[in-house]
Structure formats: C-alpha cells, structure tokens
Write an enzyme that holds these catalytic residues in place. Structure first.
Site, short mmCIF file in Angstrom:
data_model
loop_
_atom_site.label_atom_id
_atom_site.label_comp_id
_atom_site.label_asym_id
_atom_site.label_seq_id
_atom_site.Cartn_x
_atom_site.Cartn_y
_atom_site.Cartn_z
N HIS A 22 0.91 -1.27 -0.14
CA HIS A 22 -0.27 -0.07 -0.01
C HIS A 22 0.82 1.32 0.18
O HIS A 22 0.70 2.28 -0.72
CB HIS A 22 -0.83 0.09 1.31
N LYS A 48 -16.62 -5.33 11.97
CA LYS A 48 -16.32 -6.58 12.93
C LYS A 48 -15.57 -7.55 12.58
O LYS A 48 -15.00 -8.23 13.48
CB LYS A 48 -17.97 -7.29 13.05
N ARG A 97 -2.45 -6.02 -8.38
CA ARG A 97 -1.43 -7.04 -7.78
C ARG A 97 -1.07 -8.18 -9.06
O ARG A 97 -0.11 -8.20 -9.58
CB ARG A 97 -1.64 -7.68 -6.66
N SER A 135 -3.06 -7.32 3.20
CA SER A 135 -3.25 -7.24 4.70
C SER A 135 -3.66 -8.65 5.19
O SER A 135 -3.14 -8.79 6.26
CB SER A 135 -4.23 -6.36 4.77
P1 ADP Z 1 -6.11 -6.14 0.75
O1 ADP Z 1 -6.54 -6.70 -0.32
O2 ADP Z 1 -4.64 -5.87 1.29
O3 ADP Z 1 -7.08 -6.28 2.19
P2 ADP Z 1 -7.44 -3.37 0.71
O4 ADP Z 1 -8.53 -3.45 0.48
O5 ADP Z 1 -6.65 -2.43 1.79
O6 ADP Z 1 -6.34 -4.54 0.60
O7 ADP Z 1 -6.31 -2.60 -0.64
C1 ADP Z 1 -6.75 -1.31 -0.80
C2 ADP Z 1 -5.93 -1.07 -2.44
O8 ADP Z 1 -4.74 -1.61 -2.53
C3 ADP Z 1 -6.78 -2.30 -3.45
O9 ADP Z 1 -6.78 -1.55 -4.64
C4 ADP Z 1 -5.74 -3.30 -3.66
O10 ADP Z 1 -5.74 -3.68 -4.70
C5 ADP Z 1 -4.51 -2.53 -3.24
N1 ADP Z 1 -3.25 -3.31 -2.87
C6 ADP Z 1 -3.33 -4.09 -1.57
N2 ADP Z 1 -2.08 -4.55 -1.35
C7 ADP Z 1 -1.41 -4.25 -2.46
C8 ADP Z 1 -0.14 -4.46 -2.86
N3 ADP Z 1 0.56 -5.35 -2.09
N4 ADP Z 1 0.43 -3.87 -3.86
C9 ADP Z 1 -0.25 -2.95 -4.53
N5 ADP Z 1 -1.66 -2.90 -4.44
C10 ADP Z 1 -2.12 -3.19 -3.26
#
Ligand code: ADP
Length: 166
Positions: A22, A48, A97, A135
């Site tokens: 991120h 939750k 990704r 995450s």
């Molecule tokens: P996660 O899939 O890690 O729970 P989030 O919902 O927090 O992710 O993701 C927010 C945004 O960040 C999404 O567009 C997701 O594709 C992107 N994202 C999450 N992890 C990565 C990563 N390792 N590299 C690039 N983009 C990422």
C-alpha cells in the site's frame, strides 16, 4: 480548475493494516497528484471482521507517513464518490497486484464513473516484491507468530505484536 488547485487523489481500501505494498502505491501516486488521502473504508458489517478499528488503521497510516505531509489518512463510510467529491479529489487510486484483482476493480471503476463522471480511477502496479502481499496474509502470518517485518513498517509491526502478544 486553476493551475494552482492542488491535484488530490483518494486511495481507498480497508488497510487492515497498511502494508509496504500500500505504501508503495501511495508514494507512486505522488507522481501524478499533489496530495493523497488514504481513505479507510468502514461500515458496521465489515468493522466486526477487522483486526484494527478504523481509528487504529488511520492512526497507523498517519504514523507511517509522518515524514510526508502530502499523504494523510481519513476514514469514511458511505459512497466513495461522495467522499471524493467532498474532498475535491479527481482521482481514485487502486493497486493492481495480479490479474485476479482486475475483474472486480474494473466493475467498481465503471460503477464509480457512472455515479460521478468527474472521477477517474487510476490503476497503479506495485514493485514486484510486493505483488503477492495482502493485509490478510500479513494478519495471518503475524497471528501465527511469523516474521512480517519485511512487509510492514515499524509502527505497524509494533501494533501487530501488541495485538497478538498482548
Ligand atoms: P487488501 O487486499 O490488502 O486487504 P485493501 O482493501 O486494503 O487490501 O486494498 C486497497 C487497495 O490497495 C486495493 O486497490 C488493492 O488492490 C491495493 N493493494 C493491496 N495490497 C497491495 C499490494 N501489495 N500492492 C499493490 N496494491 C495493493
């Protein structure tokens, strides 16, 4: 828009917690935007299931980017386009990704554009080292006592230790 209006980008997600993947996407966004708002989505149904509360997630992001005032975190509920419009953002940033991210991301970008045509979704690709990182994987490895220090920044590592070691 006047030439002095800052370009604001919203980077939405759950960030439970923020990973180096991120962080990479947020830093890349600064190549096309003056300000990045990392927007922590919350709703009673998803909260939750999360490890960190929305406030904890916002605080961790702000600690990670403490040295860069162009990046800040806020939480939001409701429609992303309403939040983006309110913050006068012109870009929504999403990280891609793998091809498996693509179908859902495409649908969401098209829907957001239907809801508010002024917004453009930009997809950014992370450093290859982070392309497998999520995450949920970080939470799982950390909960089992694995070393996640390569995948998250020090404030997040400390917060994970506190959650799992007590
Ligand atoms: P996660 O899939 O890690 O729970 P989030 O919902 O927090 O992710 O993701 C927010 C945004 O960040 C999404 O567009 C997701 O594709 C992107 N994202 C999450 N992890 C990565 C990563 N390792 N590299 C690039 N983009 C990422």
């Amino acid at each position: 828009m006047s030439p002095t209006t800052p370009v604001v980008a919203i980077y939405p997600g759950s960030f439970d917690p923020i990973t180096r993947g991120h962080e990479d996407i947020a830093r890349r966004t600064l190549r096309v935007a003056d300000e990045v708002i990392i927007a922590v989505a919350h709703s009673p149904s998803t909260d939750k299931r999360n490890l960190f509360t929305p406030d904890e997630r916002v605080q961790l992001i702000n600690e990670v980017f403490a040295d860069d005032d162009r990046v800040r975190a806020e939480s939001f509920g409701g429609l992303l386009v309403d939040f983006a419009r309110d913050r006068q953002a012109i870009f929504v940033i999403r990280g891609l990704r793998a091809i498996s991210d693509f179908e859902y991301e495409l649908q969401m970008a098209q829907m957001n554009h239907e809801l508010w045509p002024e917004i453009e979704t930009l997809f950014l690709v992370p450093e290859v080292d982070y392309s497998f990182l999520s995450s949920s994987l970080v939470r799982e490895v950390a909960s089992l006592g694995g070393d996640v220090s390569r995948f998250v920044s020090p404030p997040v590592l400390a917060a994970l230790k506190e959650k799992f070691d007590g």
